[in-house]
Design an enzyme around this catalytic site. Sequence first.
Site, short mmCIF file in Angstrom:
data_model
loop_
_atom_site.label_atom_id
_atom_site.label_comp_id
_atom_site.label_asym_id
_atom_site.label_seq_id
_atom_site.Cartn_x
_atom_site.Cartn_y
_atom_site.Cartn_z
N MET A 30 1.11 -1.35 0.07
CA MET A 30 0.33 0.43 -0.28
C MET A 30 0.92 1.58 -0.05
O MET A 30 0.38 2.55 0.40
CB MET A 30 -0.87 -0.27 1.09
CG MET A 30 -2.24 -1.24 1.25
SD MET A 30 -3.06 -1.05 2.26
CE MET A 30 -3.30 -0.42 3.98
N HIS A 37 9.47 -3.43 3.08
CA HIS A 37 8.38 -3.84 1.58
C HIS A 37 9.80 -3.73 0.43
O HIS A 37 9.81 -4.26 -0.26
CB HIS A 37 7.88 -2.56 1.34
CG HIS A 37 6.88 -1.68 1.54
ND1 HIS A 37 7.32 -1.19 3.09
CD2 HIS A 37 5.94 -2.89 1.61
CE1 HIS A 37 5.55 -0.85 3.14
NE2 HIS A 37 4.69 -1.09 2.51
N SER A 185 6.43 0.04 9.54
CA SER A 185 5.09 -0.19 9.36
C SER A 185 5.05 1.01 9.48
O SER A 185 5.50 2.46 9.29
CB SER A 185 4.76 0.02 10.55
OG SER A 185 3.03 0.49 10.43
P1 AMP Z 1 1.72 -3.06 3.16
O1 AMP Z 1 2.09 -2.08 2.67
O2 AMP Z 1 1.60 -2.37 4.61
O3 AMP Z 1 0.47 -3.65 3.14
O4 AMP Z 1 2.67 -3.91 3.45
C1 AMP Z 1 2.97 -4.28 2.40
C2 AMP Z 1 3.51 -5.84 2.57
O5 AMP Z 1 4.82 -5.89 2.88
C3 AMP Z 1 2.88 -6.78 3.16
O6 AMP Z 1 3.25 -8.21 2.88
C4 AMP Z 1 3.74 -7.06 4.64
O7 AMP Z 1 3.01 -7.82 4.85
C5 AMP Z 1 4.93 -6.29 4.39
N1 AMP Z 1 5.68 -5.36 5.55
C6 AMP Z 1 5.13 -5.18 6.22
N2 AMP Z 1 5.72 -4.49 6.97
C7 AMP Z 1 6.76 -5.25 7.22
C8 AMP Z 1 7.92 -5.21 7.98
N3 AMP Z 1 7.95 -4.72 8.90
N4 AMP Z 1 9.29 -6.57 7.08
C9 AMP Z 1 8.53 -7.22 6.52
N5 AMP Z 1 7.18 -7.26 5.69
C10 AMP Z 1 6.83 -6.33 5.77
#
Ligand code: AMP
Length: 277
Positions: A30, A37, A185
């Site tokens: 996102m 990421h 995050s």
């Molecule tokens: P998001 O943009 O938050 O929807 O996350 C996109 C992808 O990145 C998802 O598969 C998350 O689980 C992964 N992700 C987010 N934060 C982390 C992190 N700290 N370490 C590894 N992967 C992450």
Amino acid sequence: MKSFKTKDSLKNYLQSLKKGNVKIGLVPTMGALHQGHVSLIEVSKKHCDITIATIFVNPTQFNNVDDLLKYPKPINQDQKILEAAGCDILFNPETREMYDDPEVWDYEVGELNTVLEGYFRPGHYKGVTQIVYKLFNLVKPDLAFFGQKDYQQFLVIKKMTEDFNLGIKLYACPIIRETDGLAMSSRNIRLSPTERIAALQISKSLYFTKKNYTVMPIADLKEKALKFYTNNSLLNLEYFEIVSNDGLKPLSNKKNAIALVACTVGNTRLIDNMMLD
Ligand code: AMP
């Protein structure tokens, strides 16, 4: 890096690539990208010939309108991060490109939808499976890469991939943390300096649980972990659970356990987890 905003332009480009029999890796995000990421892009690059990242803040998975409106969208910075990581393709559609007509999405993931995130965020996984199905169907990747950070989401997408026989291999990649332990995050940038310090209780409670897992009964572990969240008015714990890492069910013995947390810090909801054995 090639960048696309429409499904048709991406599909046309992929069609020409697929004639060459290349292995395609998909990394759905996102945006508001960070090292977590980037780690997914790096793993995808190791396993695949072409890595596609998607940036789409999916409205149907937000059960809180305020959270959706406040979601950060630093697209220029994100593009630079992806370029630097060696990502081959970015797909960054507008909302109407993915949802041009009102549509019904009735897929029910079952029990995973009734516990933890499923319980506290009604409708969330319906939105997640809806958009991931669309992305899987559009890109038809060989492999897709997700973070263990959203562990329940990974289990939900795995179940959907099996239910629909999508034939896509899924990878769960390790959680990337700041040096002090806070899981990275996109929402962390919303934390004030005092909230940032308070948020550390989340990873501290998980490290404590992991350290004492072999020497303490589960009930004692949980009771002690909950103490990390008391006496701090900035922290509002939604759940701290120690469950099986396959179905997120109560443990019958100390095997394949995972501890998972959701906690609001000020107005920011954070999640984290840790495998215990
Ligand atoms: P998001 O943009 O938050 O929807 O996350 C996109 C992808 O990145 C998802 O598969 C998350 O689980 C992964 N992700 C987010 N934060 C982390 C992190 N700290 N370490 C590894 N992967 C992450």
